[in-house]
Design an enzyme around this catalytic site. Sequence first.
Site, PDB file in Angstrom:
ATOM      1  CG  ASP A 137      -1.690   1.238   1.407  1.00  0.00           C
ATOM      2  OD1 ASP A 137      -2.331   1.651   0.428  1.00  0.00           O
ATOM      3  OD2 ASP A 137      -1.638   1.817   2.498  1.00  0.00           O
ATOM      4  CG  ASP A 160      -1.372   2.236   6.928  1.00  0.00           C
ATOM      5  OD1 ASP A 160      -1.823   2.134   5.758  1.00  0.00           O
ATOM      6  OD2 ASP A 160      -1.314   3.307   7.543  1.00  0.00           O
TER       7      ASP A 160
END
Length: 814
Positions: A429, A625
């Site tokens: 990500d 996250d």
Amino acid sequence: MKNRTVKHTFAVLDMSCAACAARVDKLLNAQPGVERAIVNYAAATATVEYDPLLISPDALRAVVQEQGYDLLPQTQEYRAEKLASVQKEKFHLLKRQTGWAIALTIPIVVVSMFFMDRPYANEITWFLSTPVVFWLGRGFFIRAWKQLRKGYSNMDTLVALSTGIAYLFSLFNLFYPSFWLSRGIHPHVYFEAASVIITFILVGRLLEARAKESTSSAIKKLMGLQPKEVTVVDRSGNSQRIPVEEVQKGYILLVKPGEKIAVDGTVTEGSSYVGESMLSGEPTPVLKEKNSRVFAGTLNQKGSFCFRVEKVGAETLLSQIIRMVQEAQGSKPPLQKTVDKITAIFVPVIITIALLSFLLWILLDPVDGFTHGLLAMVTVLIIACPCALGLATPTAIMVGIGKGAERGILIKDSESLQIARKVDTIVLDKTGTLTEGKPSVTDWLWQQNEEEGRSLFYSLEKYSEHPVADALVTYMEPASGVSMEKVESITGKGITGEYKGKRYYAGNRKLMEQAGITLSPGQETIVRKLEEESKTVVCFADQEKVWGIAGITDQIKESAVTAVRQLQAKGIEVYMLTGDHSFTASHIAKQVGILHYQAEVLPQEKAAFVRQLQTAGHTVAMVGDGINDSAALAQADLSIAMGKGSDIAMDVAKMTIISSDLMKIPEAIQLSAHTVSTIRQNLFWAFIYNLIGIPVAAGILYPINGFLLNPMIAGAAMALSSVSVVANSLRLKIRKIQFSIPIHNKQMKKEWKVEGMMCNHCRMRVEKTLNSVAGVQATVTLNPPVAFIEFTGEEKSKEELQQILSEAGEYTLL
């Protein structure tokens, strides 16, 4: 039922071998209401998922007690303390028993070897061996009898049978020697064999207990981090010391230099540097000031501060880490399932082989067959060791997961530790993973009145609630503020306010246009370049002109470039997925060195992309996250969460990097490779030991060279096999888990620090200049200021590159 299921880890007492663990495991899994139970012999724990409405911890304990074992079904803190107390008591008992056994066995061996023909030699060895076998070794017989009554067998069964048979046979020969003399056979006694076997096994278990204690040292270190007392401060400013158990949420605690932080909370007053190495693996202390979060178990260094308690007991990060590591150390990797099946049938098979050996000796050797057969049977029973098989996997897993915890890598289960080494594709990500996850000022360009303008700009942005304003205020602190009047927030554009009758503006280009403020050609160029770099641009102006321009972006983590390069050097394909627009994705990917990326990706599309890679045959690790990463994390073969991200991401992920340092990802992969390698070594030697030892003990070499294995030697070998497996696992503690770039082609890649870069324009200029050199591919980062250069043609020296770079400005390669 799943909604009601709870997970509990019990300490298991009185397991003496891997067969015991297999028995308890099977027993717990057979109980109604138990969804899954995993018993770990090395850790002496049972992790049970059960429905509390169908079965209780006391009921589980009662079932296990019926089989001769015990559970400690209390809280984590009580269980750890109680188990430590019980284990310490048992260790001291084992130590005393071993000492006495050695003291009595040495004279038995001396008499048997050097004075065997002296009068009363057999009687002396009988007298000395009796307490060794039936007093110091009584535990083997008691446990074997308990198992026999239930129709089961374990390692104690083998020891009890072998030593019992040797002792009784010797006793018969001592009192009825004529039975053998009349048949022309000398009536040998084997009291020394029974005694030495008991002694060697006690010594082996003592060494094993010490070694196993070392495998759980990471947990003990973590448990010892929380202080027993804290200093609480009341509203009047008075302080007093209270036990940590009495601390409640909302209390204000004072932490002095050198003290450990007891619970989680947020700093309210003061500042200091706090060492968080035991939680994050990072040696550098972290600055804690007002509104900074602090965690239980970390060490305050210089300075005092107060913080408000937010999490206590099992809610603290330290407690969660301890629980996660304990559950992970108690879990079983796929490799262990095959070993468990072998261990479950090991003892019955060995007893069968021992009996067959005895019968074959009688049939094939009519003269000495009975004596040799009896010795072979005893030796087979002694040398067979299911413990080495049972310890091979869990000890390596415990050490590996413990080492990961010490390095700031939390591993939820052993399966993820086993699979990490197979990863060939990593999906990252962007926000919060490759980048810091919060905006910060990277460009600060002021044209006039900076000191006065900084004060006005700061005062205006303090009224804004936009995240960009937080970055600006943080960057400008401590600026001297003024009292702004008639402050108005303009959605999507910025903020405006008055000071001494003059209006000021802070916002984007649209706000400037709306206010009729024209940017100069130079300012227009600056704004356009910042926007091309996907940065948020904020202009500060009065009613007539722009005073200054700030560029804000989410900065790339310092470790991102190095981590990506190391993964790629190992042959791992790296992808980046982001919800941002394509220009931002392209810019970040280029800075980090990622060749494959996708922009404007929705959460469900991230999971679909991971599934697509898996369908193509890749073993995929997903690193994220946020909540939007949770679906992709669940889909991936290996899921890794950043410790500073959302709780949902960490709940879903199988690994958590506490410090959010991307360099921990290659470390985790290397740790996985080392752990699996150790497991395979352990299993190889455990299997080889039994495959070679059992036939030799049965007498397979006797027809070839007349060799029969002495039962005493077999006892020593059996004891050392378990110890060697645990010792090999402990080697993981000292192995380095640095993920280095292969040496080959090293001369074609260089990296130098770049001095003189002040902003991203400088970075772009340096990168463009270096890339203009034939045969040079350069990636330059601003934070840290480093140039990564790969030579596709002839390698250039630093001096040659410096000469070309000097033409672009005052930049220096160091």
